[in-house]
Every structure is written in C-alpha cells, then in structure tokens.
Write a protein that holds these residues in place. Structure first.
Motif, PDB file in Angstrom:
ATOM      1  N   THR A   1       2.368   9.421   8.226  1.00 21.79           N
ATOM      2  CA  THR A   1       0.956   9.185   7.893  1.00 21.79           C
ATOM      3  C   THR A   1       0.825   8.019   6.905  1.00 21.79           C
ATOM      4  N   SER A   2       1.889   7.739   6.147  1.00 18.60           N
ATOM      5  CA  SER A   2       1.860   6.550   5.283  1.00 18.60           C
ATOM      6  C   SER A   2       2.164   5.302   6.095  1.00 18.60           C
ATOM      7  N   ALA A   3       3.117   5.428   7.024  1.00 15.24           N
ATOM      8  CA  ALA A   3       3.516   4.253   7.814  1.00 15.24           C
ATOM      9  C   ALA A   3       2.333   3.695   8.615  1.00 15.24           C
ATOM     10  N   VAL A   4       1.514   4.582   9.201  1.00 15.62           N
ATOM     11  CA  VAL A   4       0.386   4.037   9.981  1.00 15.62           C
ATOM     12  C   VAL A   4      -0.587   3.293   9.059  1.00 15.62           C
ATOM     13  N   SER A   5      -0.734   3.791   7.835  1.00 20.24           N
ATOM     14  CA  SER A   5      -1.686   3.131   6.938  1.00 20.24           C
ATOM     15  C   SER A   5      -1.192   1.749   6.532  1.00 20.24           C
ATOM     16  N   ILE A   6       0.108   1.642   6.382  1.00 19.50           N
ATOM     17  CA  ILE A   6       0.599   0.342   5.927  1.00 19.50           C
ATOM     18  C   ILE A   6       0.657  -0.650   7.078  1.00 19.50           C
ATOM     19  N   LEU A   7       0.892  -0.147   8.287  1.00 18.47           N
ATOM     20  CA  LEU A   7       0.879  -1.042   9.449  1.00 18.47           C
ATOM     21  C   LEU A   7      -0.531  -1.582   9.711  1.00 18.47           C
TER      22      LEU A   7
ATOM     23  N   ILE B   1       6.449  -6.272   4.308  1.00 18.30           N
ATOM     24  CA  ILE B   1       7.837  -6.083   3.849  1.00 18.30           C
ATOM     25  C   ILE B   1       8.140  -4.599   3.621  1.00 18.30           C
ATOM     26  N   ILE B   2       7.178  -3.886   3.045  1.00 16.33           N
ATOM     27  CA  ILE B   2       7.420  -2.463   2.773  1.00 16.33           C
ATOM     28  C   ILE B   2       7.564  -1.693   4.090  1.00 16.33           C
ATOM     29  N   MET B   3       6.729  -2.030   5.063  1.00 13.63           N
ATOM     30  CA  MET B   3       6.831  -1.355   6.368  1.00 13.63           C
ATOM     31  C   MET B   3       8.214  -1.568   6.977  1.00 13.63           C
TER      32      MET B   3
ATOM     33  N   SER C   1       2.493   5.616  -5.721  1.00 10.80           N
ATOM     34  CA  SER C   1       2.177   6.891  -5.100  1.00 10.80           C
ATOM     35  C   SER C   1       0.755   6.922  -4.518  1.00 10.80           C
ATOM     36  N   LEU C   2      -0.149   6.170  -5.124  1.00 11.06           N
ATOM     37  CA  LEU C   2      -1.518   6.111  -4.574  1.00 11.06           C
ATOM     38  C   LEU C   2      -1.658   5.016  -3.513  1.00 11.06           C
ATOM     39  N   SER C   3      -0.556   4.431  -3.121  1.00 15.31           N
ATOM     40  CA  SER C   3      -0.565   3.345  -2.116  1.00 15.31           C
ATOM     41  C   SER C   3      -1.409   2.163  -2.561  1.00 15.31           C
ATOM     42  N   LEU C   4      -1.282   1.777  -3.829  1.00 11.73           N
ATOM     43  CA  LEU C   4      -2.086   0.653  -4.323  1.00 11.73           C
ATOM     44  C   LEU C   4      -1.284  -0.646  -4.285  1.00 11.73           C
ATOM     45  N   GLY C   5      -2.015  -1.746  -4.345  1.00 16.73           N
ATOM     46  CA  GLY C   5      -1.365  -3.053  -4.446  1.00 16.73           C
ATOM     47  C   GLY C   5      -0.764  -3.544  -3.144  1.00 16.73           C
ATOM     48  N   MET C   6      -0.943  -2.779  -2.056  1.00 15.12           N
ATOM     49  CA  MET C   6      -0.409  -3.248  -0.774  1.00 15.12           C
ATOM     50  C   MET C   6      -1.516  -3.401   0.260  1.00 15.12           C
ATOM     51  N   GLY C   7      -2.736  -3.504  -0.211  1.00 17.05           N
ATOM     52  CA  GLY C   7      -3.840  -3.792   0.711  1.00 17.05           C
ATOM     53  C   GLY C   7      -4.334  -2.605   1.527  1.00 17.05           C
ATOM     54  N   ILE C   8      -3.684  -1.446   1.375  1.00 13.62           N
ATOM     55  CA  ILE C   8      -4.038  -0.321   2.245  1.00 13.62           C
ATOM     56  C   ILE C   8      -5.461   0.151   1.969  1.00 13.62           C
ATOM     57  N   MET C   9      -5.774   0.384   0.702  1.00 14.28           N
ATOM     58  CA  MET C   9      -7.079   0.960   0.407  1.00 14.28           C
ATOM     59  C   MET C   9      -8.206  -0.064   0.623  1.00 14.28           C
TER      60      MET C   9
ATOM     61  N   GLY D   1      -3.358  10.979   3.494  1.00 17.35           N
ATOM     62  CA  GLY D   1      -2.161  10.812   4.323  1.00 17.35           C
ATOM     63  C   GLY D   1      -1.373   9.576   3.913  1.00 17.35           C
ATOM     64  N   SER D   2      -2.083   8.545   3.543  1.00 14.56           N
ATOM     65  CA  SER D   2      -1.401   7.329   3.113  1.00 14.56           C
ATOM     66  C   SER D   2      -0.708   7.523   1.772  1.00 14.56           C
ATOM     67  N   SER D   3      -1.423   8.173   0.855  1.00 14.15           N
ATOM     68  CA  SER D   3      -0.845   8.263  -0.490  1.00 14.15           C
ATOM     69  C   SER D   3       0.285   9.287  -0.543  1.00 14.15           C
ATOM     70  N   VAL D   4       0.163  10.342   0.221  1.00 12.07           N
ATOM     71  CA  VAL D   4       1.231  11.337   0.245  1.00 12.07           C
ATOM     72  C   VAL D   4       2.329  10.836   1.171  1.00 12.07           C
ATOM     73  N   GLY D   5       3.428  10.394   0.585  1.00 13.86           N
ATOM     74  CA  GLY D   5       4.473   9.829   1.440  1.00 13.86           C
ATOM     75  C   GLY D   5       5.840  10.111   0.879  1.00 13.86           C
ATOM     76  N   LEU D   6       6.793   9.306   1.302  1.00  6.39           N
ATOM     77  CA  LEU D   6       8.154   9.500   0.807  1.00  6.39           C
ATOM     78  C   LEU D   6       8.191   9.350  -0.697  1.00  6.39           C
ATOM     79  N   GLY D   7       7.242   8.585  -1.223  1.00  2.72           N
ATOM     80  CA  GLY D   7       7.159   8.423  -2.669  1.00  2.72           C
ATOM     81  C   GLY D   7       7.077   9.774  -3.364  1.00  2.72           C
ATOM     82  N   ASN D   8       6.252  10.668  -2.853  1.00  2.00           N
ATOM     83  CA  ASN D   8       6.075  11.971  -3.508  1.00  2.00           C
ATOM     84  C   ASN D   8       7.277  12.880  -3.331  1.00  2.00           C
TER      85      ASN D   8
ATOM     86  N   PHE E   1      11.157  -1.756   5.634  1.00  2.00           N
ATOM     87  CA  PHE E   1      12.237  -0.860   5.194  1.00  2.00           C
ATOM     88  C   PHE E   1      11.801   0.608   5.111  1.00  2.00           C
ATOM     89  N   TYR E   2      10.503   0.839   4.993  1.00  2.00           N
ATOM     90  CA  TYR E   2      10.012   2.229   4.936  1.00  2.00           C
ATOM     91  C   TYR E   2      10.321   2.951   6.255  1.00  2.00           C
ATOM     92  N   THR E   3      10.248   2.203   7.366  1.00  2.85           N
ATOM     93  CA  THR E   3      10.555   2.795   8.671  1.00  2.85           C
ATOM     94  C   THR E   3      12.021   3.224   8.748  1.00  2.85           C
TER      95      THR E   3
HETATM   96  N1  PFF Z   1       1.974   6.416  -1.393  1.00  3.89           N
HETATM   97  C1  PFF Z   1       3.016   6.076  -0.504  1.00  3.89           C
HETATM   98  C2  PFF Z   1       4.224   6.907  -0.843  1.00  3.89           C
HETATM   99  O1  PFF Z   1       4.201   7.548  -1.891  1.00  3.89           O
HETATM  100  O2  PFF Z   1       5.188   6.953  -0.095  1.00  3.89           O
HETATM  101  C3  PFF Z   1       3.257   4.646  -0.662  1.00  3.89           C
HETATM  102  C4  PFF Z   1       3.486   4.014   0.607  1.00  3.89           C
HETATM  103  C5  PFF Z   1       4.693   3.500   0.865  1.00  3.89           C
HETATM  104  C6  PFF Z   1       2.504   4.005   1.553  1.00  3.89           C
HETATM  105  C7  PFF Z   1       4.956   2.988   2.061  1.00  3.89           C
HETATM  106  C8  PFF Z   1       2.754   3.478   2.774  1.00  3.89           C
HETATM  107  C9  PFF Z   1       3.979   3.022   3.004  1.00  3.89           C
HETATM  108  F1  PFF Z   1       4.277   2.564   4.204  1.00  3.89           F
END
Ligand code: PFF
Length: 450
Positions: free
Chosen positions: A323-329, A107-109, A231-239, A28-35, A111-113
């Motif tokens: 599902t990505s936003a909750v992971s990053i929060l 920071i990503i959260m 895309s794998l949600s790396l480098g932002m502490g999520i995993m 859920g975290s990795s599949v996001g707006l990125g994809n 603007f991602y919202t």
């Molecule tokens: N893997 C996420 C994506 O492809 O959208 C990356 C991500 C971005 C995760 C922003 C969480 C997030 F809030």
C-alpha cells in the motif's frame, strides 16, 4: 487564468478520491515497512520508550504541519508534485524544487520494492515451513540474497504496483487500500494478541512503554525526528500528489490528524508485537536492521503455531509495503502523464520498466553478484536509500515548509483552518519545521558519509 494554467499543467485533473478512500489510501501510504521493519529496530537501538515518546512529539510538531502543507499544496495546485508548485506560485523555479521529490520517489521505489519482495518470500517460506529447516537465519538471509529470487519477488511487487496504479485513483489505488487496510487491521490484532500472551513477553512491553530518559541523546532525537517524517511519507511528493485528487469539501486538517493518528497507532501495535516476541525468546531488541528477517524467525520457530503466525507476520509486512509502494509509484506516474501527455497505463508501465532497470542492480547488491561493487564504500542498495531517504527527502520537506510558510500567500484559504490553528500552523512551518529539517539533513549526511 489560473484555471487554464491548472488544466494545462495537469493531465490527471479529473480524477478524485472518495473521502474514505482518500483517508484509507493516505494511511496505507504512511503505514509501511518504516513502521514495521525500521521503527522497532531503531526503537530498540535508541532506548525504547523514551525514543517512542520523542517520535510522538516530532510527529505532532513537525510531521503533522508538513503533512497538512503537502495536502494543501496538492489540492490547491491540482497538479503533480512538481507542477503544483508552479501553478500556485506562477514560477518555474519552484517546479524544479518540487521535482526533487519526484526524484526521491523514484529512487525510493527502486529499492523499496526489494525489501517488499523479501517480505513476500519470507511469507511463503514461513507458511511452507522451509524457513525453519535450517536454523541459521543469518546465513539464510545472506544465501537468499545471493541468488536470483530477490529479483523475481521484486518484479512481482513491481507488476502488482504498476497494475494498481494503471487502474487509476478510484478504480485502482482507492479500491486496493479499501480491501487491504481492513485486512491489515485484522492481521495486526491477531498478531498483537499472540505476542501479548507469550510467557515472558511482559518485559518487552515494559521496555517499549516505560521511558528511561537517561538513554536519550541528541542523536536519538534526530533519528526520531527523521523517522517521524519518513513514517508519514513526507518529502517524497506522495501527499502532494494525493492531495490533487481530494475533493474541495474534505477537511484537510481532519485528514492530517486521521493519518497521523493511524500511523501512530500502527507504530504502537507494531511495537506491541515485536518487543514482547523478542523478549519472550531472548532476542536482543537492539539487533538492528536484521531484527525482522534474521532475529524474529527464531521466535516464530519456537512459538506454538509459529509457522502460521510467522506467515501472517510477513504477509502483514507485505501488505503494509504494497500500500506504500503504490503511493510512491503514483508520484512519478502523475508527473510523466502530465509531462509526456501519456495515458496513465502507458506511464505506469514505462516507469515500472525503468524502475526495474534501476532497481534490479540494487536487489543484486545486498549479498548478490553486485555486493562487491562498492563505489564510495556503499552498495547500490545503500546508495539509493541514502540519496532518496536521507538527502532528497529532507530537502523535499524543507521546500514544502518554505513554500507554504513564506512563498505561497494563500495557503491558509486552501487549508481552511480557523485563525488560531492557522497561526499555530504557520509558526510551526516557518520557525520550527525548517530548523528541524536542516538538522536532520546535516546529521544524516554526516553520519552516512562520515
Ligand atoms: N511511510 C512509509 C513507510 O513508513 O514505510 C514511507 C514510504 C516509504 C512510503 C516508501 C512509500 C514508500 F514507497
């Protein structure tokens, strides 16, 4: 000693994912707006199938080893994205480097919202049909962003995310993903069937799946690499943060493969939705960032039952985003819980408010009242994207590779790999991934500031 240290540094210490809940939440975290939003437009811009192939190669060579490293650090340290480094190395300085990912997540959260909010607005507009009343979609996008509605939707996204995170790992994040991810799969399949049966869509499939290597450049390789990583949600502490909630019995290698595979399949299906649709209606697949919000509505307008499918499409985007936003929060929440010794709910609410204070100006800076405020030639929205995704995320990735490859001697035990897999993993982490991270960093800073 290590036990005591861990408890001291970690307030979230008792929470655990179930095995399925963990894998679904990580997907859920990795599949996001990125994809769905970014991947198709960069694939369109950088050459279609050949670019997709590069993305897969980088996903495997660079993404998976770092994903496994992050999960391993998280489970080994059982702390947050900063404290886990300190628990494992006994050195405070590593916690500082880890903190950079917490900052990236924040920071990503912010603007991602904003973008997640757009998807909710577009879903409503599409179902009600008002999206299709005025056919100038570029003007509609601009007008929508000039008003106050993006802020309202951003607040909705924030409240939802705070609510889920405040309920905890098993009662919040895991439950949320267990409901939404199967829903996402159903939506994806429906939309893929719709797209693949459009007359004239075949050319889009061909563009996406039959590679033309002459289109590849050094630049497209770096973009593919950066995207595999994001895309794998790396480098932002999520995993790292999620790893701390994983049971000892869980194989992290298998989990990494499952997440990588899930992300890849999703990107594949996203391509099989967007390219046939854009080709069938003569929309240039190289439309850039506006592809999804500006170009695609014209396709939904023209196709049979388009309002319905358009609505579904934007709901799909919204679900993927949430599902990505909750992971990053969860990243800053885990950090604050532990630093301030606050409860989960209090930390989530406090961060939600702070994130809105920082994020609302970003929402107003796209075409709204703050769009003329351009320090250093960039809007606030673009600055946050740049700082978070292009500066802090590659640094976060580099910190993880160097820590696992060189500083932390017991990563192999925690990861539980067989000796051959371990050797391969170390080789990729020590000699391949760091070079790639540095290349992406230099390239993105150079192109964004140049
Ligand atoms: N893997 C996420 C994506 O492809 O959208 C990356 C991500 C971005 C995760 C922003 C969480 C997030 F809030």
């Amino acid at each position: 000693m290590k036990q005591q240290n861990t408890l001291e540094l970690n307030k979230t210490g008792n929470e655990r994912f179930s095995s399925a809940g963990f894998i679904l939440s990580a997907i859920g975290s990795s599949v996001g707006l990125g994809n769905m939003w970014k991947f198709p437009y960069i694939t369109g811009l950088y050459g279609g199938a050949a670019f997709f192939l590069l993305f897969i190669i980088f996903l495997v060579l660079c993404g998976l080893p770092i994903l496994l490293a992050e999960l391993t650090i998280g489970r080994g340290g059982r702390g947050n994205a900063a404290s886990s480094f300190e628990v494992l190395s006994g050195k405070k300085s590593w916690a500082f480097f880890g903190f950079l990912s917490v900052l990236a997540a924040f920071i990503i959260m912010a603007f991602y919202t904003v973008v997640a909010g757009w998807t909710l607005h577009y879903a409503v507009q599409s179902f009600t049909g008002s999206l299709f009343e005025n056919k100038d979609y570029a003007a509609q996008f601009t007008d929508f962003n000039a008003g106050f509605l993006p802020v309202v939707w951003q607040v909705v996204v924030m409240i939802l995310s705070v609510w889920v995170v405040a309920r905890g790992i098993s009662g919040g994040i895991e439950k949320f993903n267990k409901v939404l991810i199967p829903g996402l799969v159903v939506l994806l399949i429906m939309l893929m069937i719709r797209a693949l049966t459009l007359p004239g869509g075949g050319a889009g499939v061909e563009f996406f799946l039959s590679p033309d290597f002459s289109k590849l450049t050094f630049e497209s390789a770096l973009v593919a690499l950066g995207h595999a990583f994001f895309s794998l949600s790396l480098g932002m502490g999520i995993m790292i943060t999620y790893g701390a909630y994983v049971n000892r019995e869980q194989s992290l290698g298998t989990a990494s493969m499952a997440v990588g595979f899930g992300d890849l399949i999703y990107a594949l299906i996203a391509g099989l939705i967007i390219f046939p649709t854009s080709f069938a209606f003569g929309i240039p697949s190289s439309s850039g960032p506006g592809l999804v919000f500006i170009a695609l509505p014209a396709a939904f307008e023209a196709m049979p039952f388009g309002h319905f499918f358009g609505g579904l499409f934007f709901i799909l985007l919204a679900v993927a985003a949430l599902t990505s936003a909750v992971s990053i929060l969860e990243v800053p929440v885990a950090y604050v819980m532990n630093k301030m010794k606050w409860s989960r709910a209090k930390s989530a609410i406090a961060l939600g408010i702070l994130l809105l204070i920082v994020g609302i100006p970003a929402a107003m800076s796209v075409t709204g009242p703050l769009s003329t405020f351009l320090p250093g030639g960039k809007s606030l929205f673009d600055w946050m994207d740049f700082l978070g995704s292009y500066v802090l995320v590659p640094i976060g990735g580099l910190v993880v590779t160097l820590f696992t490859g060189f500083a932390w001697k017991r990563a192999g035990e925690e990861a539980g790999l067989t000796s051959n897999w371990y050797k391969l993993w170390m080789f990729l982490l020590r000699w391949v991934a760091p070079i790639m991270m540095v290349a992406v960093f230099i390239y993105s800073v150079y192109t964004n500031l140049g």
